[in-house]
Scaffold this motif. Structure first.
Motif, short mmCIF file in Angstrom:
data_model
loop_
_atom_site.label_atom_id
_atom_site.label_comp_id
_atom_site.label_asym_id
_atom_site.label_seq_id
_atom_site.Cartn_x
_atom_site.Cartn_y
_atom_site.Cartn_z
N ARG A 14 47.56 30.26 60.47
CA ARG A 14 46.56 30.49 59.44
C ARG A 14 45.44 31.38 59.99
NH1 ARG A 14 47.05 24.78 58.18
NH2 ARG A 14 47.94 24.47 56.10
N THR A 15 45.12 31.14 61.27
CA THR A 15 44.05 31.90 61.92
C THR A 15 44.50 32.31 63.32
OG1 THR A 15 42.31 30.67 60.76
CG2 THR A 15 41.66 31.83 62.77
N LEU A 16 44.30 33.58 63.65
CA LEU A 16 44.49 34.06 65.02
C LEU A 16 43.11 34.10 65.66
CD1 LEU A 16 46.21 35.23 67.32
CD2 LEU A 16 45.84 37.50 66.33
N LEU A 17 42.92 33.28 66.70
CA LEU A 17 41.63 33.18 67.37
C LEU A 17 41.71 33.89 68.71
CD1 LEU A 17 38.76 32.05 67.67
CD2 LEU A 17 39.78 29.91 68.49
N VAL A 18 41.00 35.00 68.84
CA VAL A 18 40.99 35.80 70.06
C VAL A 18 39.81 35.35 70.92
CG1 VAL A 18 40.90 38.13 71.03
CG2 VAL A 18 41.99 37.74 68.80
N LEU A 19 40.10 35.00 72.17
CA LEU A 19 39.07 34.48 73.06
C LEU A 19 38.96 35.32 74.32
CD1 LEU A 19 40.00 30.68 72.87
CD2 LEU A 19 38.25 31.89 71.54
N GLY A 20 37.82 35.95 74.53
CA GLY A 20 37.55 36.63 75.79
C GLY A 20 38.40 37.86 76.05
N SER A 21 38.73 38.59 75.02
CA SER A 21 39.51 39.82 75.21
C SER A 21 38.83 40.98 74.50
CB SER A 21 40.93 39.65 74.65
OG SER A 21 41.65 40.87 74.77
N SER A 22 38.72 42.09 75.21
CA SER A 22 38.17 43.30 74.61
C SER A 22 39.21 44.01 73.75
CB SER A 22 37.67 44.26 75.68
OG SER A 22 38.75 44.67 76.51
N LEU A 23 40.47 43.57 73.86
CA LEU A 23 41.59 44.15 73.09
C LEU A 23 41.70 45.66 73.33
CD1 LEU A 23 41.09 42.15 69.78
CD2 LEU A 23 42.87 41.78 71.50
N THR A 24 41.36 46.07 74.54
CA THR A 24 41.41 47.50 74.86
C THR A 24 42.84 48.01 74.91
OG1 THR A 24 39.35 47.34 76.12
CG2 THR A 24 40.77 49.23 76.58
N VAL A 25 43.75 47.21 75.45
CA VAL A 25 45.14 47.66 75.57
C VAL A 25 45.97 47.13 74.42
CG1 VAL A 25 45.02 47.87 78.07
CG2 VAL A 25 45.71 45.71 77.07
N MET A 26 46.99 47.88 74.05
CA MET A 26 47.81 47.54 72.90
C MET A 26 48.61 46.27 73.11
SD MET A 26 48.59 48.17 69.82
CE MET A 26 47.89 49.80 69.53
N SER A 27 48.83 45.89 74.38
CA SER A 27 49.60 44.70 74.68
C SER A 27 49.08 43.47 73.93
CB SER A 27 49.56 44.43 76.20
OG SER A 27 50.23 43.23 76.51
N GLY A 28 47.75 43.37 73.79
CA GLY A 28 47.18 42.26 73.04
C GLY A 28 46.79 42.65 71.62
N ARG A 29 46.31 43.88 71.46
CA ARG A 29 45.80 44.30 70.16
C ARG A 29 46.89 44.31 69.09
NH1 ARG A 29 43.74 48.62 71.75
NH2 ARG A 29 44.83 50.30 70.68
N ARG A 30 48.14 44.52 69.49
CA ARG A 30 49.22 44.58 68.49
C ARG A 30 49.35 43.27 67.70
NH1 ARG A 30 54.46 44.72 72.60
NH2 ARG A 30 53.54 43.40 74.22
#
Length: 294
Positions: free
Chosen positions: A227-243
């Protein structure tokens, strides 16, 4: 929900943060939360971030898979740095943020956890169903026979092979790679696989490597069921996580981010809370795991 401690610690009530945390708590109370964590979650455990306010941008170029496997000098230098860096990573303990995430999982608010970190601190705090996207520094893999062993065994062998190694790290990066003066790297001896004599490597994904497809597939499964994607402590600079954020938005899944400083995920997030994770997460855990009084 009550006022987060973060709002009181600096003597000023940040009403925007209070409102945002209350809204996040309402989202999370519905359950179905999947966590995507980054290096910022582990800074309170003494592991530096790359880009956040609690750390500095790394000064050295990250090791690539190609350099590690093809260049004996680069490989020797990496192992000297990593051996020293492991003393920090291996001795780190979970912090209040890790424990809060594990508590939220135990009470059914959080389901799966996807982590970009390689420190194993989610599991050390008691969390389960953790997808270690980039692997774990506590494991060593032989690139020839595939055998996996514990990092502590390798650390003891490297200590034995290098009795006079007394280098001091200039800095430690979140991937366990220390920064040293080149003069401290001279003469460092590496060791090979005890089983086959093959090349040993930390069981982590280097630059130039691809994340194993089964981990990516499992991560997308978790995100798509949330229901919710909770991102913790990531700048999401690289696509590995941002995708995973992009996939959540595409599928109409809410995205919330708690991170100190800027993040490339902000345009996609319904909530972006710029506040300390070690304060916000325990507050949420205490509120959401409290018994209901009728």
């Amino acid at each position: 929900m009550g006022v987060p401690p973060a709002a009181r610690d600096h003597g000023v009530v940040d009403l925007q943060v209070v409102e945002q945390v209350a809204e996040l708590g309402a989202w999370m109370a519905e359950g179905g939360v999947v966590v995507l964590s980054g290096a910022g979650l582990s800074t309170d455990s003494g592991i530096p971030d790359y880009r956040g306010p609690s750390g500095s941008a790394r000064r050295s170029t990250p090791m690539t898979y190609q350099a590690f496997t093809r260049d004996p000098i680069a490989r020797r230098r990496y192992w000297a740095r990593s051996h020293l860096g492991w003393r920090t990573i291996g001795e780190a303990f979970p912090n209040d943020g890790h424990r809060a995430v594990a508590g939220l999982q135990r009470c059914g608010v959080v389901g799966g956890i996807i982590t970009q970190n390689v420190d194993g601190l989610h599991q050390a705090a008691g969390a389960g169903d953790v997808v270690e996207l980039h692997g774990n520094l506590s494991r060593i893999v032989c690139l020839d026979c595939g055998d996996r062993t514990e990092r502590e065994l390798l650390a003891a062998r490297l200590d034995e092979a290098n009795p006079g190694f007394e280098a001091a790290a200039i800095a430690i990066n979140a991937d366990g790679d220390a920064e040293l003066d080149d003069t401290d790297l001279d003469g460092f001896q590496i060791v090979d696989c005890l089983g086959c004599g093959g090349m040993l490597k930390p069981d982590v994904v280097y630059f130039g490597e691809t994340v194993p497809p089964e981990r990516v597939s499992r991560s997308f499964e978790l995100v798509c069921s949330a229901r919710t994607l909770l991102v913790l402590g990531s700048s999401l600079t690289v696509m590995s996580g941002r995708r995973f954020v992009l996939r959540a938005v595409k599928d109409g899944i809410r995205v919330a981010i708690v991170n100190r400083g800027v993040t490339r995920g902000e345009p996609y997030a319904g909530l972006h809370i710029d506040a300390p994770l070690g304060i916000v997460l325990p507050h949420l855990a205490a509120e959401l795991s409290a018994p209901v009084h009728i």
